[in-house]
Design a protein around this motif. Structure first.
Motif, PDB file in Angstrom:
ATOM      1  N   THR A  30      30.120  -6.312   2.471  1.00  8.93           N
ATOM      2  CA  THR A  30      28.880  -6.755   1.816  1.00  8.93           C
ATOM      3  C   THR A  30      28.496  -5.725   0.770  1.00  8.93           C
ATOM      4  OG1 THR A  30      28.123  -7.820   3.856  1.00  8.93           O
ATOM      5  CG2 THR A  30      26.470  -7.377   2.150  1.00  8.93           C
ATOM      6  N   THR A  31      28.144  -6.213  -0.418  1.00 10.55           N
ATOM      7  CA  THR A  31      27.668  -5.343  -1.495  1.00 10.55           C
ATOM      8  C   THR A  31      26.292  -5.828  -1.930  1.00 10.55           C
ATOM      9  OG1 THR A  31      29.905  -4.859  -2.297  1.00 10.55           O
ATOM     10  CG2 THR A  31      28.075  -4.461  -3.822  1.00 10.55           C
ATOM     11  N   MET A  32      25.287  -5.026  -1.660  1.00  9.39           N
ATOM     12  CA  MET A  32      23.924  -5.328  -2.089  1.00  9.39           C
ATOM     13  C   MET A  32      23.665  -4.613  -3.411  1.00  9.39           C
ATOM     14  SD  MET A  32      22.947  -7.173   0.472  1.00  9.39           S
ATOM     15  CE  MET A  32      21.227  -7.343   0.029  1.00  9.39           C
ATOM     16  N   ARG A  33      23.070  -5.312  -4.359  1.00 12.27           N
ATOM     17  CA  ARG A  33      22.754  -4.714  -5.663  1.00 12.27           C
ATOM     18  C   ARG A  33      21.263  -4.885  -5.949  1.00 12.27           C
ATOM     19  NH1 ARG A  33      27.294  -3.243  -8.316  1.00 12.27           N
ATOM     20  NH2 ARG A  33      29.256  -4.282  -7.714  1.00 12.27           N
ATOM     21  N   TRP A  34      20.681  -3.892  -6.605  1.00 14.93           N
ATOM     22  CA  TRP A  34      19.271  -3.978  -7.000  1.00 14.93           C
ATOM     23  C   TRP A  34      19.057  -3.083  -8.221  1.00 14.93           C
ATOM     24  CZ3 TRP A  34      21.236  -1.075  -3.145  1.00 14.93           C
ATOM     25  CH2 TRP A  34      20.895   0.280  -3.063  1.00 14.93           C
ATOM     26  N   THR A  35      17.969  -3.353  -8.927  1.00 10.75           N
ATOM     27  CA  THR A  35      17.657  -2.591 -10.134  1.00 10.75           C
ATOM     28  C   THR A  35      16.347  -1.829  -9.948  1.00 10.75           C
ATOM     29  OG1 THR A  35      16.533  -4.505 -11.099  1.00 10.75           O
ATOM     30  CG2 THR A  35      18.853  -4.168 -11.703  1.00 10.75           C
ATOM     31  N   LEU A  36      16.309  -0.649 -10.556  1.00 10.68           N
ATOM     32  CA  LEU A  36      15.114   0.195 -10.576  1.00 10.68           C
ATOM     33  C   LEU A  36      14.945   0.741 -11.996  1.00 10.68           C
ATOM     34  CD1 LEU A  36      15.486   2.253  -7.249  1.00 10.68           C
ATOM     35  CD2 LEU A  36      13.993   0.291  -7.658  1.00 10.68           C
ATOM     36  N   ARG A  37      13.693   0.972 -12.385  1.00 12.40           N
ATOM     37  CA  ARG A  37      13.409   1.475 -13.724  1.00 12.40           C
ATOM     38  C   ARG A  37      13.655   2.985 -13.755  1.00 12.40           C
ATOM     39  NH1 ARG A  37      11.814  -0.736 -17.934  1.00 12.40           N
ATOM     40  NH2 ARG A  37      11.368  -2.654 -16.777  1.00 12.40           N
ATOM     41  N   GLY A  38      14.435   3.404 -14.758  1.00 11.45           N
ATOM     42  CA  GLY A  38      14.716   4.827 -14.903  1.00 11.45           C
ATOM     43  C   GLY A  38      13.630   5.540 -15.686  1.00 11.45           C
ATOM     44  N   THR A  39      13.779   6.840 -15.860  1.00 11.61           N
ATOM     45  CA  THR A  39      12.845   7.655 -16.638  1.00 11.61           C
ATOM     46  C   THR A  39      13.528   8.103 -17.913  1.00 11.61           C
ATOM     47  OG1 THR A  39      13.539   9.708 -15.569  1.00 11.61           O
ATOM     48  CG2 THR A  39      11.767   8.451 -14.515  1.00 11.61           C
ATOM     49  N   ILE A  59      13.613  -9.289   9.459  1.00  7.93           N
ATOM     50  CA  ILE A  59      12.575  -9.010   8.472  1.00  7.93           C
ATOM     51  C   ILE A  59      12.953  -7.850   7.541  1.00  7.93           C
ATOM     52  CG2 ILE A  59      11.199  -7.250   9.667  1.00  7.93           C
ATOM     53  CD1 ILE A  59       8.740  -8.901   9.015  1.00  7.93           C
ATOM     54  N   GLY A  60      14.056  -7.174   7.838  1.00  7.20           N
ATOM     55  CA  GLY A  60      14.416  -5.967   7.077  1.00  7.20           C
ATOM     56  C   GLY A  60      14.688  -6.228   5.613  1.00  7.20           C
ATOM     57  N   LEU A  61      15.492  -7.264   5.276  1.00  5.70           N
ATOM     58  CA  LEU A  61      15.813  -7.538   3.877  1.00  5.70           C
ATOM     59  C   LEU A  61      14.616  -8.095   3.115  1.00  5.70           C
ATOM     60  CD1 LEU A  61      19.463  -8.943   4.050  1.00  5.70           C
ATOM     61  CD2 LEU A  61      18.684  -6.703   3.260  1.00  5.70           C
ATOM     62  N   ALA A  62      13.701  -8.780   3.822  1.00  2.84           N
ATOM     63  CA  ALA A  62      12.467  -9.236   3.177  1.00  2.84           C
ATOM     64  C   ALA A  62      11.643  -8.034   2.738  1.00  2.84           C
ATOM     65  CB  ALA A  62      11.662 -10.118   4.119  1.00  2.84           C
ATOM     66  N   VAL A  63      11.625  -6.987   3.574  1.00  3.86           N
ATOM     67  CA  VAL A  63      10.944  -5.751   3.195  1.00  3.86           C
ATOM     68  C   VAL A  63      11.640  -5.112   1.986  1.00  3.86           C
ATOM     69  CG1 VAL A  63      10.374  -3.416   3.951  1.00  3.86           C
ATOM     70  CG2 VAL A  63      10.049  -5.354   5.508  1.00  3.86           C
ATOM     71  N   CYS A  64      12.971  -5.117   1.967  1.00  7.42           N
ATOM     72  CA  CYS A  64      13.717  -4.550   0.835  1.00  7.42           C
ATOM     73  C   CYS A  64      13.377  -5.271  -0.471  1.00  7.42           C
ATOM     74  CB  CYS A  64      15.225  -4.644   1.103  1.00  7.42           C
ATOM     75  SG  CYS A  64      15.812  -3.550   2.421  1.00  7.42           S
ATOM     76  N   ARG A  65      13.348  -6.602  -0.428  1.00  4.83           N
ATOM     77  CA  ARG A  65      13.014  -7.364  -1.635  1.00  4.83           C
ATOM     78  C   ARG A  65      11.605  -7.011  -2.127  1.00  4.83           C
ATOM     79  NH1 ARG A  65      13.637 -13.853  -2.234  1.00  4.83           N
ATOM     80  NH2 ARG A  65      15.635 -13.219  -3.130  1.00  4.83           N
ATOM     81  N   LYS A  66      10.662  -6.912  -1.201  1.00  4.27           N
ATOM     82  CA  LYS A  66       9.298  -6.607  -1.593  1.00  4.27           C
ATOM     83  C   LYS A  66       9.209  -5.217  -2.213  1.00  4.27           C
ATOM     84  CE  LYS A  66       4.643  -7.584   0.031  1.00  4.27           C
ATOM     85  NZ  LYS A  66       3.823  -7.996   1.187  1.00  4.27           N
ATOM     86  N   ILE A  67       9.935  -4.241  -1.661  1.00  5.58           N
ATOM     87  CA  ILE A  67       9.925  -2.884  -2.220  1.00  5.58           C
ATOM     88  C   ILE A  67      10.501  -2.885  -3.629  1.00  5.58           C
ATOM     89  CG2 ILE A  67      10.932  -0.580  -1.985  1.00  5.58           C
ATOM     90  CD1 ILE A  67      10.760  -0.937   1.053  1.00  5.58           C
ATOM     91  N   VAL A  68      11.630  -3.544  -3.819  1.00  2.60           N
ATOM     92  CA  VAL A  68      12.277  -3.575  -5.139  1.00  2.60           C
ATOM     93  C   VAL A  68      11.398  -4.280  -6.165  1.00  2.60           C
ATOM     94  CG1 VAL A  68      14.257  -4.462  -6.434  1.00  2.60           C
ATOM     95  CG2 VAL A  68      14.606  -3.403  -4.194  1.00  2.60           C
ATOM     96  N   GLU A  69      10.817  -5.402  -5.784  1.00  2.00           N
ATOM     97  CA  GLU A  69       9.947  -6.130  -6.717  1.00  2.00           C
ATOM     98  C   GLU A  69       8.706  -5.335  -7.054  1.00  2.00           C
ATOM     99  OE1 GLU A  69       9.292  -9.886  -4.877  1.00  2.00           O
ATOM    100  OE2 GLU A  69      11.214 -10.733  -5.533  1.00  2.00           O
ATOM    101  N   ASN A  70       8.178  -4.577  -6.083  1.00  2.00           N
ATOM    102  CA  ASN A  70       7.036  -3.709  -6.383  1.00  2.00           C
ATOM    103  C   ASN A  70       7.401  -2.606  -7.364  1.00  2.00           C
ATOM    104  OD1 ASN A  70       5.309  -5.134  -4.746  1.00  2.00           O
ATOM    105  ND2 ASN A  70       5.434  -3.731  -3.015  1.00  2.00           N
ATOM    106  N   HIS A  71       8.684  -2.278  -7.468  1.00  2.64           N
ATOM    107  CA  HIS A  71       9.164  -1.286  -8.427  1.00  2.64           C
ATOM    108  C   HIS A  71       9.636  -1.928  -9.731  1.00  2.64           C
ATOM    109  CE1 HIS A  71       9.008   1.407  -4.976  1.00  2.64           C
ATOM    110  NE2 HIS A  71       9.229   2.420  -5.784  1.00  2.64           N
ATOM    111  N   ARG A 104       0.818  -1.205   0.000  1.00  2.00           N
ATOM    112  CA  ARG A 104       0.000   0.000   0.000  1.00  2.00           C
ATOM    113  C   ARG A 104       0.854   1.258   0.000  1.00  2.00           C
ATOM    114  NH1 ARG A 104      -2.757  -0.096   5.077  1.00  2.00           N
ATOM    115  NH2 ARG A 104      -1.225  -1.639   5.685  1.00  2.00           N
ATOM    116  N   MET A 105       1.972   1.175   0.664  1.00  2.00           N
ATOM    117  CA  MET A 105       2.838   2.340   0.793  1.00  2.00           C
ATOM    118  C   MET A 105       3.499   2.678  -0.559  1.00  2.00           C
ATOM    119  SD  MET A 105       5.901   2.847   3.528  1.00  2.00           S
ATOM    120  CE  MET A 105       6.696   1.355   2.946  1.00  2.00           C
ATOM    121  N   GLY A 106       3.774   1.676  -1.375  1.00  2.00           N
ATOM    122  CA  GLY A 106       4.468   1.915  -2.648  1.00  2.00           C
ATOM    123  C   GLY A 106       3.542   1.909  -3.833  1.00  2.00           C
ATOM    124  N   GLY A 107       2.278   2.269  -3.650  1.00  2.00           N
ATOM    125  CA  GLY A 107       1.314   2.185  -4.748  1.00  2.00           C
ATOM    126  C   GLY A 107       1.563   3.210  -5.843  1.00  2.00           C
TER     127      GLY A 107
END
Length: 489
Positions: A477-486, A451-463, A333-336
């Motif tokens: 530790t190096t965490m990597r993730w992708t986001l859609r640009g404009t 539960i923190g990284l589970a929240v991170c995965r859900k946020i990234v997948e919602n994007h 709901r927060m990332g709608g």
């Protein structure tokens, strides 16, 4: 005919076209052959025969002149010319008999008239008889008969030539007519074939395409149906069956989505009620336990005080766990709503939220220039906050150093990274750490609910992206993730 298949239409069209072309070709060949025959007869028979009759007349005139000259002069060479002319006459008549055997009676008449002239005049003069008025009259009568016989043959040949010329003109006209008819019929067949293709093929295909286009634009209730030909009727039936199945699945999906929305609403209501109903008793347990410790702590032994400490700690951990579960349930709901936003804005907000932990640990947080992405400010702030918070929490003996960067990843995506110098993650736990309640360390070493990284995965997948641990990095530790640009990023 409306029910004919495309194969039948084109098969019959091919048969009719082949018959028309065959008939026209036969007429053309027939006219050409007749024309060739007549031309050959004129060139090889009639015209050579006409020339031979002219030669025959000249030879006969030569005989008359040479024998008359001999009668006047008695010179032998005139007699020799007369005799050679007789031989030439025989050769010419033989050639004429070969060219026009059908004129044998007329040629026999020419030979008989010539022989009569020679017997009554030429041979007498050649034998030495003197010229006389009576003999001249005989010569005139007999030679006129020769000229008449030769003229009759020439007239016959001229008439044949004229008839052949008329036939040539007729055959040439027939050939032109046959060619014209063939061209007209061929053009008519092509026009007819074009009309048939337009009516039988193109128009039904256009109708089918328009119906399919209407369905693709959202008119799922519109029926897909064409009347002909049978192949397109079958195809439209298959496509319409697909439309009906899609419509059925869509309605089923709508029903399931409605049921899911209702279920989610019930779960949200349950989570809200549960959070308040559960936290209130926990607060009371913790509060009264602490009051007991304050008022009666001096009357309790060490074991009793330890038990009271366990009770307070368990109540606090339960409260933390409930709060984290509520945060996890609120991610969707927060990332709608998503909009173009510079990734530096939620990063700065996350760093401000973590100022106390960063200052306490002596951490250094840096970042490169970050791009504009399509995202939700609140969700991305929580994403950066969880990742940087983990980097600060799971630190080594050295003060934490955290660096955030981004680089293009193709297909309109940006690949972000959050690198630290902390204790790192073993490769075998690279997937496990994104699951709910997964802890790699005991609670007394590092606080938290897992539960923190589970929240991170859900946020990234919602994007529309993915998140992972870069196991190729050996230090920290190096965490990597992708986001859609404009389009402006």
């Amino acid at each position: 005919m409306a029910g004919w298949s495309l194969d039948r239409w084109f098969r019959y069209a091919a048969i009719v076209g082949a018959l028309v072309i065959l008939a026209g070709s036969a007429l053309m060949v027939n006219a050409t052959m007749h024309l060739s025959d007549v031309r050959t007869r004129i060139i090889d028979v009639i015209d050579p025969a006409a020339l031979k009759t002219l030669d025959l007349a000249l030879v006969q005139a030569g005989q008359d002149a040479s024998v008359r000259s001999y009668g006047l002069t008695k010179e032998p060479h005139h007699l020799e010319v007369y005799r050679q002319a007789r031989r030439d006459e025989a050769a010419i008549l033989g050639e004429l008999r070969r060219l026009v055997p059908e004129d044998a009676p007329m040629l026999d008449g020419i030979a008989a008239a010539t022989d009569a002239w020679r017997r009554g005049y030429g041979d007498l003069i050649a034998a030495g008889r003197p010229l006389s008025t009576e003999l001249a009259k005989v010569n005139t009568a007999l030679y006129a008969a020769v000229r008449q016989a030769v003229g009759a043959e020439r007239t016959v040949l001229e008439r044949r030539h004229e008839q052949a010329r008329t036939v040539i003109e007729a055959r040439a006209f027939d050939q032109a007519v046959a060619l014209g008819v063939l061209l007209v019929v061929t053009v008519a067949l092509l026009i007819l074939l074009g009309l048939v293709v337009r009516r039988v093929v193109l128009k039904p295909i256009t109708t089918l395409a328009e119906q399919v286009d209407a369905v693709t634009k959202g008119d799922f209730e519109g029926r897909i149906d064409v009347a002909r030909p049978p192949e397109l009727v079958a195809l439209s039936g298959h496509i319409d069956g697909m439309r009906r199945e899609i419509l059925r699945q869509w309605r089923l999906a709508e029903e399931q989505a409605a049921e899911l929305r209702r279920s989610n609403g019930d779960l949200e209501q349950f989570a809200y009620v549960a959070s308040h109903d559960l936290q209130e008793p926990l607060r009371k347990v913790a509060s009264f336990t602490q009051i007991l410790d304050q008022r009666y702590g001096d009357q309790l032994d060490d074991r009793a005080r330890q038990y009271m400490h366990f009770a307070v700690d368990g109540a606090k951990r339960m409260q933390s766990l409930i709060n984290d579960l509520l945060d996890f349930s609120r991610v969707d709901r927060m990332g709608g709503e998503k909009a173009p936003i510079s990734a530096e804005l939620p990063l700065r907000a996350a760093v401000r939220n973590l100022e106390a932990q960063i200052e306490e640990s002596g951490a250094t947080v840096t970042h490169d220039e970050l791009p504009e992405v399509l995202g939700n400010h609140t969700s991305l702030t929580q994403l950066f906050q969880n990742l940087i918070g983990n980097a600060v929490k799971f630190r080594s003996a050295e003060p934490p150093v955290v660096h955030v960067s981004a680089r293009p990843a193709g297909a309109g995506l940006w690949e972000f990274s959050c690198a630290d110098n902390g204790i790192g993650v073993e490769e075998k736990y690279a997937e496990r750490i994104f699951l709910l309640f997964q802890r790699l360390h005991p609670r007394d070493a590092y606080h938290g609910t897992g539960i923190g990284l589970a929240v991170c995965r859900k946020i990234v997948e919602n994007h529309g992206g993915t998140i992972w641990v870069d196991t190729s990095v050996q230090e920290g530790t190096t965490m990597r993730w992708t986001l859609r640009g404009t389009s402006r990023a």
